[in-house]
Design a protein around this motif. Structure first.
Motif, mmCIF file in Angstrom:
data_model
loop_
_atom_site.group_PDB
_atom_site.id
_atom_site.type_symbol
_atom_site.label_atom_id
_atom_site.label_comp_id
_atom_site.label_asym_id
_atom_site.label_seq_id
_atom_site.Cartn_x
_atom_site.Cartn_y
_atom_site.Cartn_z
ATOM 1 N N HIS A 26 0.823 -1.217 0.000
ATOM 2 C CA HIS A 26 0.000 0.000 0.000
ATOM 3 C C HIS A 26 0.856 1.266 0.000
ATOM 4 O O HIS A 26 0.464 2.286 -0.581
ATOM 5 N N LEU A 27 2.038 1.210 0.615
ATOM 6 C CA LEU A 27 2.803 2.435 0.859
ATOM 7 C C LEU A 27 3.992 2.655 -0.071
ATOM 8 O O LEU A 27 4.499 3.782 -0.155
ATOM 9 N N TRP A 28 4.443 1.613 -0.747
ATOM 10 C CA TRP A 28 5.728 1.732 -1.423
ATOM 11 C C TRP A 28 5.767 2.857 -2.440
ATOM 12 O O TRP A 28 6.779 3.565 -2.570
ATOM 13 N N SER A 29 4.680 3.065 -3.178
ATOM 14 C CA SER A 29 4.686 4.085 -4.228
ATOM 15 C C SER A 29 4.895 5.483 -3.639
ATOM 16 O O SER A 29 5.747 6.258 -4.102
ATOM 17 N N ARG A 34 8.591 9.999 -2.279
ATOM 18 C CA ARG A 34 9.167 10.912 -1.292
ATOM 19 C C ARG A 34 10.676 10.713 -1.181
ATOM 20 O O ARG A 34 11.440 11.685 -1.063
ATOM 21 N N ALA A 35 11.108 9.440 -1.213
ATOM 22 C CA ALA A 35 12.537 9.160 -1.122
ATOM 23 C C ALA A 35 13.298 9.776 -2.289
ATOM 24 O O ALA A 35 14.403 10.312 -2.113
ATOM 25 N N ALA A 43 18.807 2.396 2.293
ATOM 26 C CA ALA A 43 18.609 1.770 3.597
ATOM 27 C C ALA A 43 17.522 2.478 4.395
ATOM 28 O O ALA A 43 16.748 1.838 5.113
ATOM 29 N N ARG A 44 17.431 3.804 4.266
ATOM 30 C CA ARG A 44 16.400 4.540 4.989
ATOM 31 C C ARG A 44 15.015 4.192 4.454
ATOM 32 O O ARG A 44 14.061 4.012 5.218
ATOM 33 N N LEU A 45 14.909 4.105 3.118
ATOM 34 C CA LEU A 45 13.624 3.738 2.521
ATOM 35 C C LEU A 45 13.201 2.343 2.969
ATOM 36 O O LEU A 45 12.049 2.130 3.374
ATOM 37 N N LEU A 46 14.130 1.406 2.919
ATOM 38 C CA LEU A 46 13.811 0.038 3.315
ATOM 39 C C LEU A 46 13.413 -0.023 4.788
ATOM 40 O O LEU A 46 12.449 -0.705 5.158
ATOM 41 N N SER A 47 14.126 0.710 5.629
ATOM 42 C CA SER A 47 13.825 0.721 7.054
ATOM 43 C C SER A 47 12.442 1.307 7.327
ATOM 44 O O SER A 47 11.677 0.765 8.140
ATOM 45 N N ALA A 48 12.096 2.404 6.649
ATOM 46 C CA ALA A 48 10.794 3.035 6.861
ATOM 47 C C ALA A 48 9.660 2.105 6.460
ATOM 48 O O ALA A 48 8.650 1.981 7.171
ATOM 49 N N LEU A 49 9.811 1.431 5.321
ATOM 50 C CA LEU A 49 8.784 0.506 4.872
ATOM 51 C C LEU A 49 8.659 -0.676 5.841
ATOM 52 O O LEU A 49 7.543 -1.108 6.171
#
Length: 270
Positions: A26-29, A34-35, A43-49
């Motif tokens: 639901h959130l990846w797009s 934003r990333a 790594a920040r994107l992966l961690s947030a998801l």
């Protein structure tokens, strides 16, 4: 695939479905957009998801456990008036809701009090708090569960039925005193108590003190053994208060404008 290659959104969603990651699906797009704008490292994107998936997974788990618990609606600790029940320590109840030590030890909880005195409300509210803290709870009228176990016994599946109940860290048996005093009922109830002894926890609400449990278990030896197993590792809460329902009926007869003679629960228990 290179960094400049376009993302196949449909295929990615299928992969996330296969991996059972609905929050990330639901959130990846939105997160990747934003990333890209803010220059996040991968790594920040992966961690947030991952953090969102864990948080939403926990919430979904709580919702499933709430649905299976069958708690009576509206019975919360916020709606329980501790001032009206001076025999009950709110701090002690909140410690029970934390749950970690006594549930891990398979200890029990016993709530005594008159009909309408708040036993069911408090037991259900404790169950709700435990579910919110990650434990699994089943709330049931004692007679309902006993009848199901009797059916299982007739089908030669009692042991399997009791084993399936092991998934619940706590079973709340409401209104113990209403179990019919006959050998088949007391037998399956005793087997449930024995099977969970020092392994899984039981909470019981009862109108009658232990001395009157011979009305529930006709065999004195069975009564003694059941009480021993329940009390050995247990917390006992006594709600020695006047019935809320009786107080409410008296207030209605008294008429409006006349104050109650004592404090009562804000929400109707049991």
């Amino acid at each position: 695939m290179t960094a400049s290659d376009p993302i196949d959104a449909a295929r990615l969603n299928l992969l996330l479905n296969e991996l059972r990651l609905p929050a990330i699906k639901h959130l990846w797009s939105a997160f990747t957009e934003r990333a890209d704008k803010e220059g996040w490292p991968a790594a920040r994107l992966l961690s947030a998801l991952a953090e969102h998936e864990i948080a939403e997974g926990g919430q979904r788990r709580i919702e499933r456990h709430l649905a299976e618990a069958r708690l009576p609606p509206g019975k919360t600790l916020a709606g329980f008036n501790f001032d009206a029940v001076p025999t009950i320590s709110k701090a002690r109840v909140m410690a029970l809701v934390a749950g970690d030590s006594w549930l891990e030890a398979g200890a029990n909880l016993i709530l005594f009090g008159p009909p309408g005195g708040g036993k069911t409300h408090l037991a259900a509210a404790i169950g709700l708090g435990l579910i919110e803290n990650g434990w699994r709870v089943l709330f049931t009228r004692t007679t309902d569960l006993v009848q199901k176990l009797q059916v299982a016994r007739r089908e030669l599946a009692l042991e399997a039925a009791i084993t399936r109940l092991d998934k619940y860290h706590l079973i709340i048996l409401d209104d113990l005193a209403y179990v019919t005093k006959d050998q088949p009922e007391t037998s399956v109830l005793f087997e449930l108590i024995s099977a969970r002894y020092e392994r899984r926890s039981i909470a019981i609400t009862a109108n009658q003190p232990f001395g009157d449990w011979n009305r529930i278990f006709p065999d004195p030896a069975m009564t003694l053994a059941a009480v021993d197993r329940l009390v050995h590792h247990s917390t006992i809460l006594e709600l020695n208060v006047e019935s809320y329902r009786r107080r409410e009926a008296i207030d209605q007869q008294r008429g409006p404008g006349r104050p109650a003679s004592r404090a009562t629960l804000k929400t109707q228990p049991d």
